[in-house]
Design a protein around this motif. Sequence first.
Motif, mmCIF file in Angstrom:
data_model
loop_
_atom_site.group_PDB
_atom_site.id
_atom_site.type_symbol
_atom_site.label_atom_id
_atom_site.label_comp_id
_atom_site.label_asym_id
_atom_site.label_seq_id
_atom_site.Cartn_x
_atom_site.Cartn_y
_atom_site.Cartn_z
ATOM 1 N N VAL A 1 -6.910 -3.854 4.916
ATOM 2 C CA VAL A 1 -7.349 -2.837 3.967
ATOM 3 C C VAL A 1 -8.636 -2.166 4.435
ATOM 4 O O VAL A 1 -8.770 -0.930 4.399
ATOM 5 C CB VAL A 1 -7.547 -3.474 2.569
ATOM 6 C CG1 VAL A 1 -8.271 -2.513 1.630
ATOM 7 C CG2 VAL A 1 -6.198 -3.869 1.977
ATOM 8 N N GLY A 2 -9.581 -2.990 4.933
ATOM 9 C CA GLY A 2 -10.862 -2.444 5.386
ATOM 10 C C GLY A 2 -10.685 -1.474 6.548
ATOM 11 O O GLY A 2 -11.170 -0.341 6.505
ATOM 12 N N LEU B 1 0.837 -1.204 0.000
ATOM 13 C CA LEU B 1 0.000 0.000 0.000
ATOM 14 C C LEU B 1 0.871 1.253 0.000
ATOM 15 O O LEU B 1 0.545 2.248 -0.649
ATOM 16 C CB LEU B 1 -0.933 0.005 1.222
ATOM 17 C CG LEU B 1 -2.073 -1.011 1.200
ATOM 18 C CD1 LEU B 1 -2.829 -0.982 2.520
ATOM 19 C CD2 LEU B 1 -3.025 -0.749 0.034
ATOM 20 N N GLY C 1 -8.141 4.999 8.960
ATOM 21 C CA GLY C 1 -6.976 5.784 8.534
ATOM 22 C C GLY C 1 -5.695 5.438 9.267
ATOM 23 O O GLY C 1 -4.634 5.959 8.941
ATOM 24 N N SER D 1 -2.741 2.967 9.956
ATOM 25 C CA SER D 1 -2.148 1.729 9.452
ATOM 26 C C SER D 1 -1.595 0.879 10.598
ATOM 27 O O SER D 1 -1.472 -0.329 10.467
ATOM 28 C CB SER D 1 -1.076 2.006 8.394
ATOM 29 O OG SER D 1 -0.149 2.931 8.856
ATOM 30 N N GLU E 1 -5.700 -2.389 -4.059
ATOM 31 C CA GLU E 1 -5.967 -3.167 -2.843
ATOM 32 C C GLU E 1 -5.768 -4.665 -3.006
ATOM 33 O O GLU E 1 -5.102 -5.303 -2.192
ATOM 34 C CB GLU E 1 -7.407 -2.897 -2.387
ATOM 35 C CG GLU E 1 -7.581 -1.472 -1.940
ATOM 36 C CD GLU E 1 -9.036 -1.124 -1.735
ATOM 37 O OE1 GLU E 1 -9.884 -2.024 -1.878
ATOM 38 O OE2 GLU E 1 -9.317 0.036 -1.410
ATOM 39 N N TRP F 1 -8.049 0.067 7.547
ATOM 40 C CA TRP F 1 -7.207 1.194 7.148
ATOM 41 C C TRP F 1 -8.054 2.255 6.438
ATOM 42 O O TRP F 1 -7.883 3.462 6.664
ATOM 43 C CB TRP F 1 -6.093 0.661 6.236
ATOM 44 C CG TRP F 1 -5.151 1.666 5.689
ATOM 45 C CD1 TRP F 1 -4.231 2.404 6.384
ATOM 46 C CD2 TRP F 1 -5.004 2.042 4.321
ATOM 47 N NE1 TRP F 1 -3.535 3.209 5.530
ATOM 48 C CE2 TRP F 1 -3.981 3.003 4.259
ATOM 49 C CE3 TRP F 1 -5.628 1.643 3.144
ATOM 50 C CZ2 TRP F 1 -3.574 3.582 3.057
ATOM 51 C CZ3 TRP F 1 -5.219 2.212 1.952
ATOM 52 C CH2 TRP F 1 -4.211 3.175 1.909
ATOM 53 N N HIS F 2 -8.977 1.818 5.590
ATOM 54 C CA HIS F 2 -9.882 2.756 4.933
ATOM 55 C C HIS F 2 -10.789 3.440 5.944
ATOM 56 O O HIS F 2 -11.083 4.620 5.864
ATOM 57 C CB HIS F 2 -10.766 2.023 3.905
ATOM 58 C CG HIS F 2 -10.130 1.965 2.570
ATOM 59 N ND1 HIS F 2 -9.760 3.088 1.877
ATOM 60 C CD2 HIS F 2 -9.766 0.933 1.788
ATOM 61 C CE1 HIS F 2 -9.212 2.747 0.738
ATOM 62 N NE2 HIS F 2 -9.185 1.429 0.662
ATOM 63 N N TRP F 3 -11.261 2.641 6.901
ATOM 64 C CA TRP F 3 -12.280 3.113 7.822
ATOM 65 C C TRP F 3 -11.683 4.050 8.863
ATOM 66 O O TRP F 3 -12.238 5.096 9.163
ATOM 67 C CB TRP F 3 -12.928 1.899 8.495
ATOM 68 C CG TRP F 3 -14.138 2.259 9.270
ATOM 69 C CD1 TRP F 3 -15.373 2.551 8.780
ATOM 70 C CD2 TRP F 3 -14.218 2.383 10.690
ATOM 71 N NE1 TRP F 3 -16.216 2.858 9.811
ATOM 72 C CE2 TRP F 3 -15.539 2.752 10.988
ATOM 73 C CE3 TRP F 3 -13.300 2.200 11.734
ATOM 74 C CZ2 TRP F 3 -15.961 2.968 12.294
ATOM 75 C CZ3 TRP F 3 -13.717 2.402 13.027
ATOM 76 C CH2 TRP F 3 -15.048 2.783 13.294
#
Lengths: 212, 212, 212
Positions: free
Chosen positions: B173-174, B120, B180, B182, B126, B176-178
Amino acid sequence: MQELLHWFQHLSVVIESGAVLAGALSGLLAAAHKRLDLVGVFTVAFLTAFGGGTLRDLLLDQRPFFWVEHQHWLWVLLILCLLAVLFMRQRHFAPTERAMQWPDALGLGLFAAIGVSKALAVGMPELVAVLMGVVTGVFGGVLRDVVCNEIPSAFNDHKPYAICAFVGGWVYVGWWHWSGSSEQAMLLCVVVTFGLRALALWRNWVVPPWKI
Amino acid sequence: MQELLHWFQHLSVVIESGAVLAGALSGLLAAAHKRLDLVGVFTVAFLTAFGGGTLRDLLLDQRPFFWVEHQHWLWVLLILCLLAVLFMRQRHFAPTERAMQWPDALGLGLFAAIGVSKALAVGMPELVAVLMGVVTGVFGGVLRDVVCNEIPSAFNDHKPYAICAFVGGWVYVGWWHWSGSSEQAMLLCVVVTFGLRALALWRNWVVPPWKI
Amino acid sequence: MQELLHWFQHLSVVIESGAVLAGALSGLLAAAHKRLDLVGVFTVAFLTAFGGGTLRDLLLDQRPFFWVEHQHWLWVLLILCLLAVLFMRQRHFAPTERAMQWPDALGLGLFAAIGVSKALAVGMPELVAVLMGVVTGVFGGVLRDVVCNEIPSAFNDHKPYAICAFVGGWVYVGWWHWSGSSEQAMLLCVVVTFGLRALALWRNWVVPPWKI
């Protein structure tokens, strides 16, 4: 010493050619044993001759590869493989294998020296540089055996091969630190690696096996 | 949560060491089963411990490799292999294998999390990032089996291994999107991957086979 | 000619899709023969479809890989493999294999043309460019066979496959020198490679074996 280096530089073209040819022939014979066709013979000969150096350059992120810079070697290999498929017979195998032992041992030394030198030039730590020397000298044969669906002989024949290159690599690093001359270090590395390999062949040395 | 992350950072050095050791020992045992010599044992141990991450970095064009940056691990591996060849006996194999299952499962989680995070960071899409996590966790063992002339057990033992890392990668990934964060995503990925793998080991889960 | 090129550009998306699918299905079938699980099936399908191009890009140091740029193909592969594991039966194997021969032959031509074109674009010498075309077309299948623990069929089935791509590659280089148009060269390369492969399949051509 200066004279020796001069002589070494001229000689190294000869050694290099011998090493590439020894690698190619060793791959060619392995492919013939497996009854591969022309495509297989060329690929295995290529991998044995250039695979170690190519893997090293991939890992060190260096370009161009040897066979891109010296394209004529690809032609030599192509013609060699074609001639072999047309004219080589079973009875040529064993003598070819025996005759290849010495250029192969010299090649191991030269490949190891080149590998260590290239790795140090891009700032690799010492142990990594020594391992890159070993990879250059040994992984051509490893790739040959993987493609031919065998366990790599470098990993289970219990004869010193990679270990000679490993010792030679440390001699390179040691001398290079002590004297500052990478040409001298290279020369010494070739001599030590070849000497050890020759001794191992001559005295039939074996690496101690598992006591299982 | 903050506290947990702090604790995680300290812990991750321990986990990483455990993961590398588990990989190395798994390679070492596979090599011993095949009666490889010291060179083979070291190479297979190296490939199992570092092969997945090295392949990922080759594909992502990232340097330096883990084993170049942390050169001491190469020494640890060398000494470990030497000791194994000298002192390890058949009766040590099975207990070692069993003892390695748990650090190996933890390592799978950590390697997957590191792989996703690195992919990433260089802007991979993704699904590619998740696959890089899987590659990091699984391809060390794949390379081990290819060199040992076996079909990779990750591909035909019908036990969830890569799939745990795949699910863990998507959790990364989920989250991290939600959120922010890491770091949190990494922690979750390790927990989920390890948890699934532990469950799979404990409950003897199998992947449904071909109905041929 | 202009019209033909226009038509070719539209067609090439179709051919490309056919080539990737043919590669994926060929990998999938090989994996099914070996009774690999879902992870193995996906990996072998991936390697067969994208392995040749990925190896070429690694050697040429080019990024992004095809499957990073066209991420949707990874999803297609994933779903394809899932469906295959759930619904494919022994009796589907042989017909699938036969139906795949023609997209596979077209794919060989297209992959070879793309490989030569990419290698020339980064200034590779001609023989190297032609070999990159062959690698793109052939090494997916080679990686498939190595992972499935077989000697690569491209190396020992004595049927012209790599050789068709080799001839097609030289046609590319020759026409490109003569006319200066790489689009025309590409089109010719696809036609010649596919034509030779189709002839070889139709007339059952064999490469002369070793007379050992």
